[in-house]
Write a protein that holds these residues in place. Sequence first.
Motif, PDB file in Angstrom:
ATOM      1  N   ALA A   1       4.924  -5.424  21.689  1.00  0.00           N
ATOM      2  CA  ALA A   1       4.734  -6.157  22.944  1.00  0.00           C
ATOM      3  C   ALA A   1       4.292  -7.589  22.677  1.00  0.00           C
ATOM      4  O   ALA A   1       4.775  -8.526  23.308  1.00  0.00           O
ATOM      5  CB  ALA A   1       3.718  -5.433  23.820  1.00  0.00           C
ATOM      6  N   ALA A   2       3.381  -7.760  21.722  1.00  0.00           N
ATOM      7  CA  ALA A   2       2.899  -9.099  21.395  1.00  0.00           C
ATOM      8  C   ALA A   2       4.009  -9.932  20.743  1.00  0.00           C
ATOM      9  O   ALA A   2       4.166 -11.116  21.047  1.00  0.00           O
ATOM     10  CB  ALA A   2       1.687  -9.017  20.479  1.00  0.00           C
ATOM     11  N   ALA A   3       4.790  -9.310  19.876  1.00  0.00           N
ATOM     12  CA  ALA A   3       5.897 -10.027  19.231  1.00  0.00           C
ATOM     13  C   ALA A   3       6.926 -10.456  20.266  1.00  0.00           C
ATOM     14  O   ALA A   3       7.459 -11.571  20.209  1.00  0.00           O
ATOM     15  CB  ALA A   3       6.541  -9.144  18.169  1.00  0.00           C
ATOM     16  N   GLU A   4       7.203  -9.604  21.211  1.00  0.00           N
ATOM     17  CA  GLU A   4       8.155  -9.930  22.278  1.00  0.00           C
ATOM     18  C   GLU A   4       7.665 -11.109  23.110  1.00  0.00           C
ATOM     19  O   GLU A   4       8.456 -11.904  23.614  1.00  0.00           O
ATOM     20  CB  GLU A   4       8.358  -8.710  23.167  1.00  0.00           C
ATOM     21  N   ALA A   5       6.351 -11.249  23.234  1.00  0.00           N
ATOM     22  CA  ALA A   5       5.771 -12.359  23.990  1.00  0.00           C
ATOM     23  C   ALA A   5       5.675 -13.628  23.146  1.00  0.00           C
ATOM     24  O   ALA A   5       5.235 -14.664  23.638  1.00  0.00           O
ATOM     25  CB  ALA A   5       4.391 -11.972  24.497  1.00  0.00           C
ATOM     26  N   GLY A   6       6.066 -13.551  21.867  1.00  0.00           N
ATOM     27  CA  GLY A   6       6.064 -14.733  21.013  1.00  0.00           C
ATOM     28  C   GLY A   6       4.887 -14.836  20.064  1.00  0.00           C
ATOM     29  O   GLY A   6       4.703 -15.861  19.412  1.00  0.00           O
ATOM     30  N   CYS A   7       4.090 -13.797  19.961  1.00  0.00           N
ATOM     31  CA  CYS A   7       2.935 -13.817  19.055  1.00  0.00           C
ATOM     32  C   CYS A   7       3.365 -13.494  17.625  1.00  0.00           C
ATOM     33  O   CYS A   7       4.394 -12.865  17.398  1.00  0.00           O
ATOM     34  CB  CYS A   7       1.901 -12.798  19.500  1.00  0.00           C
ATOM     35  N   THR A   8       2.532 -13.891  16.692  1.00  0.00           N
ATOM     36  CA  THR A   8       2.732 -13.580  15.277  1.00  0.00           C
ATOM     37  C   THR A   8       1.559 -12.715  14.810  1.00  0.00           C
ATOM     38  O   THR A   8       0.541 -12.652  15.494  1.00  0.00           O
ATOM     39  CB  THR A   8       2.770 -14.867  14.430  1.00  0.00           C
ATOM     40  N   PRO A   9       1.676 -12.098  13.642  1.00  0.00           N
ATOM     41  CA  PRO A   9       0.530 -11.334  13.127  1.00  0.00           C
ATOM     42  C   PRO A   9      -0.732 -12.192  13.005  1.00  0.00           C
ATOM     43  O   PRO A   9      -1.841 -11.704  13.215  1.00  0.00           O
ATOM     44  CB  PRO A   9       1.010 -10.841  11.766  1.00  0.00           C
ATOM     45  N   ALA A  10      -0.564 -13.467  12.684  1.00  0.00           N
ATOM     46  CA  ALA A  10      -1.724 -14.360  12.562  1.00  0.00           C
ATOM     47  C   ALA A  10      -2.447 -14.514  13.897  1.00  0.00           C
ATOM     48  O   ALA A  10      -3.664 -14.737  13.918  1.00  0.00           O
ATOM     49  CB  ALA A  10      -1.282 -15.721  12.035  1.00  0.00           C
ATOM     50  N   ASP A  11      -1.727 -14.377  15.018  1.00  0.00           N
ATOM     51  CA  ASP A  11      -2.366 -14.458  16.330  1.00  0.00           C
ATOM     52  C   ASP A  11      -3.327 -13.294  16.566  1.00  0.00           C
ATOM     53  O   ASP A  11      -4.280 -13.408  17.328  1.00  0.00           O
ATOM     54  CB  ASP A  11      -1.311 -14.466  17.450  1.00  0.00           C
TER      55      ASP A  11
END
Length: 140
Positions: free
Chosen positions: A26-36
């Motif tokens: 879900a976070a990746a789909e929203a444009g987040c990275t693991p660093a976020d």
Amino acid sequence: MREDWGETIRKLEGLGVRAAAEAAAAAAEAGCTPADFEPHIEWWLRRRGLWRRPEGVLFHRLRRLRPGQSPTDHWPPFDPDLEQRRRRDRDRQKPDASEQLRRKYEREEEQRRRREAVRPLLEAMSPEERNAFALQTITQ
């Protein structure tokens, strides 16, 4: 989802987040990275004891994560009763003052009984025998 999420998912699973892959997707789909995720995980680790179900709190926070969000924002309120319950539980585990006094009295009473049991033996000894006994006791 790219490979670099694998380590983050394993870390979340190690922290008890059962649906770690779902939160990461879900976070990746929203444009987040693991660093976020890192600052949010660190913030949660320092406060995880303030919620009744901390792993679920982390899951929901990371699932709704968006790039640039502050690690201090968008968390559910802490459980207000939790700290009070923990304090009460700690207090139950500690012996109360009367119990501590009772134990102290029992220790002192035991020491007094021992002294009284030895007193007739010491009084029957000559001063030289008492000194020899004391030296022998001290050097053992």
